[in-house]
Design a protein around this motif. Structure first.
Motif, PDB file in Angstrom:
ATOM      1  N   PRO A 151       0.803  -1.222   0.000  1.00 21.25           N
ATOM      2  CA  PRO A 151       0.000   0.000   0.000  1.00 21.25           C
ATOM      3  C   PRO A 151       0.839   1.277   0.000  1.00 21.25           C
ATOM      4  CG  PRO A 151      -0.908  -1.577   1.536  1.00 21.25           C
ATOM      5  CD  PRO A 151       0.413  -2.135   1.076  1.00 21.25           C
ATOM      6  N   PRO A 193      -0.712   5.071  -0.772  1.00 19.91           N
ATOM      7  CA  PRO A 193      -1.862   5.836  -1.269  1.00 19.91           C
ATOM      8  C   PRO A 193      -1.550   6.813  -2.398  1.00 19.91           C
ATOM      9  CG  PRO A 193      -1.930   5.703   1.110  1.00 19.91           C
ATOM     10  CD  PRO A 193      -0.609   5.119   0.689  1.00 19.91           C
ATOM     11  N   GLU A 239      -0.731   4.746  -5.583  1.00 17.88           N
ATOM     12  CA  GLU A 239      -1.932   4.063  -6.058  1.00 17.88           C
ATOM     13  C   GLU A 239      -2.876   5.041  -6.750  1.00 17.88           C
ATOM     14  OE1 GLU A 239      -1.941   0.859  -2.357  1.00 17.88           O
ATOM     15  OE2 GLU A 239      -3.350   2.506  -2.370  1.00 17.88           O
ATOM     16  N   SER A 240      -3.031   6.206  -6.161  1.00 19.36           N
ATOM     17  CA  SER A 240      -3.930   7.204  -6.729  1.00 19.36           C
ATOM     18  C   SER A 240      -3.462   7.674  -8.109  1.00 19.36           C
ATOM     19  CB  SER A 240      -4.031   8.392  -5.771  1.00 19.36           C
ATOM     20  OG  SER A 240      -4.864   9.373  -6.297  1.00 19.36           O
ATOM     21  N   GLN A 266     -10.431   0.457  -6.372  1.00 22.85           N
ATOM     22  CA  GLN A 266     -10.977  -0.811  -5.887  1.00 22.85           C
ATOM     23  C   GLN A 266     -10.944  -1.911  -6.937  1.00 22.85           C
ATOM     24  OE1 GLN A 266     -12.634   2.071  -6.129  1.00 22.85           O
ATOM     25  NE2 GLN A 266     -14.742   1.812  -6.802  1.00 22.85           N
ATOM     26  N   ARG A 286      -7.139  -3.762  -0.979  1.00 27.23           N
ATOM     27  CA  ARG A 286      -6.746  -2.539  -0.282  1.00 27.23           C
ATOM     28  C   ARG A 286      -7.895  -1.536  -0.165  1.00 27.23           C
ATOM     29  NH1 ARG A 286      -1.038  -1.215  -3.394  1.00 27.23           N
ATOM     30  NH2 ARG A 286      -0.225  -3.340  -3.345  1.00 27.23           N
ATOM     31  N   TYR A 287      -8.912  -1.653  -1.033  1.00 25.33           N
ATOM     32  CA  TYR A 287     -10.011  -0.692  -1.067  1.00 25.33           C
ATOM     33  C   TYR A 287     -11.345  -1.409  -1.075  1.00 25.33           C
ATOM     34  CZ  TYR A 287      -6.483   2.764  -2.135  1.00 25.33           C
ATOM     35  OH  TYR A 287      -5.387   3.576  -2.057  1.00 25.33           O
ATOM     36  N   ARG A 291     -12.957   3.327  -0.631  1.00 26.28           N
ATOM     37  CA  ARG A 291     -12.379   3.734   0.654  1.00 26.28           C
ATOM     38  C   ARG A 291     -11.301   2.733   1.052  1.00 26.28           C
ATOM     39  NH1 ARG A 291     -18.291   4.478   2.786  1.00 26.28           N
ATOM     40  NH2 ARG A 291     -18.034   2.225   2.748  1.00 26.28           N
ATOM     41  N   ARG A 292     -10.209   3.259   1.561  1.00 28.68           N
ATOM     42  CA  ARG A 292      -9.088   2.420   1.975  1.00 28.68           C
ATOM     43  C   ARG A 292      -9.509   1.490   3.104  1.00 28.68           C
ATOM     44  NH1 ARG A 292      -4.192   1.485   1.296  1.00 28.68           N
ATOM     45  NH2 ARG A 292      -3.730   3.127  -0.161  1.00 28.68           N
ATOM     46  N   THR A 340      -5.413  -2.014   7.012  1.00 26.11           N
ATOM     47  CA  THR A 340      -4.526  -3.160   6.818  1.00 26.11           C
ATOM     48  C   THR A 340      -3.528  -3.212   7.953  1.00 26.11           C
ATOM     49  OG1 THR A 340      -3.026  -1.847   5.474  1.00 26.11           O
ATOM     50  CG2 THR A 340      -4.681  -3.129   4.300  1.00 26.11           C
TER      51      THR A 340
END
Length: 103
Positions: free
Chosen positions: A48, A50, A53-54, A65, A71-72, A77-78, A81
């Motif tokens: 992960p 963020p 990933e974004s 997702q 992860r989502y 939404r995250r 973890t």
């Protein structure tokens, strides 16, 4: 108590890398072009991250997702973890203590 979630599989990291390359750039360049460190998107492929990933999700036009369902949640939404260090990695504070007095 809720039943344990079955592991969901999203895109394979090599498929993500290939999709990025097919669009004319690299994972590293994608991070740099978006003001991130050169490794931010590479890290997102294995754990992960963020920001990485974004950027990947936006670039590919694929929801977070869908890329990483583990992860989502379905709403993007995250998920919480728990990161577990592998047995071969050292505890940073122990390593620091070992080398701090060695100078």
């Amino acid at each position: 108590m809720a039943p344990p979630r079955a592991k969901q599989h999203g895109w394979h990291r090599e498929d993500i890398k290939a999709a990025i390359r097919k669009r004319g750039t690299t994972v590293t360049q994608l991070a740099l072009d978006n003001g991130l460190s050169d490794s931010a998107c590479r890290v997102a492929l294995v754990r992960p991250s963020p920001a990485g990933e974004s950027v990947i999700s936006s670039f590919l036009g694929v929801p977070l997702q869908v890329l990483w369902p583990d992860r989502y949640d379905p709403y993007g939404r995250r998920l919480a973890t728990r990161h577990v260090r592998d047995q071969n990695s050292r505890n940073r504070s122990e390593t620091h203590r070992q080398f701090a007095g060695a100078r």
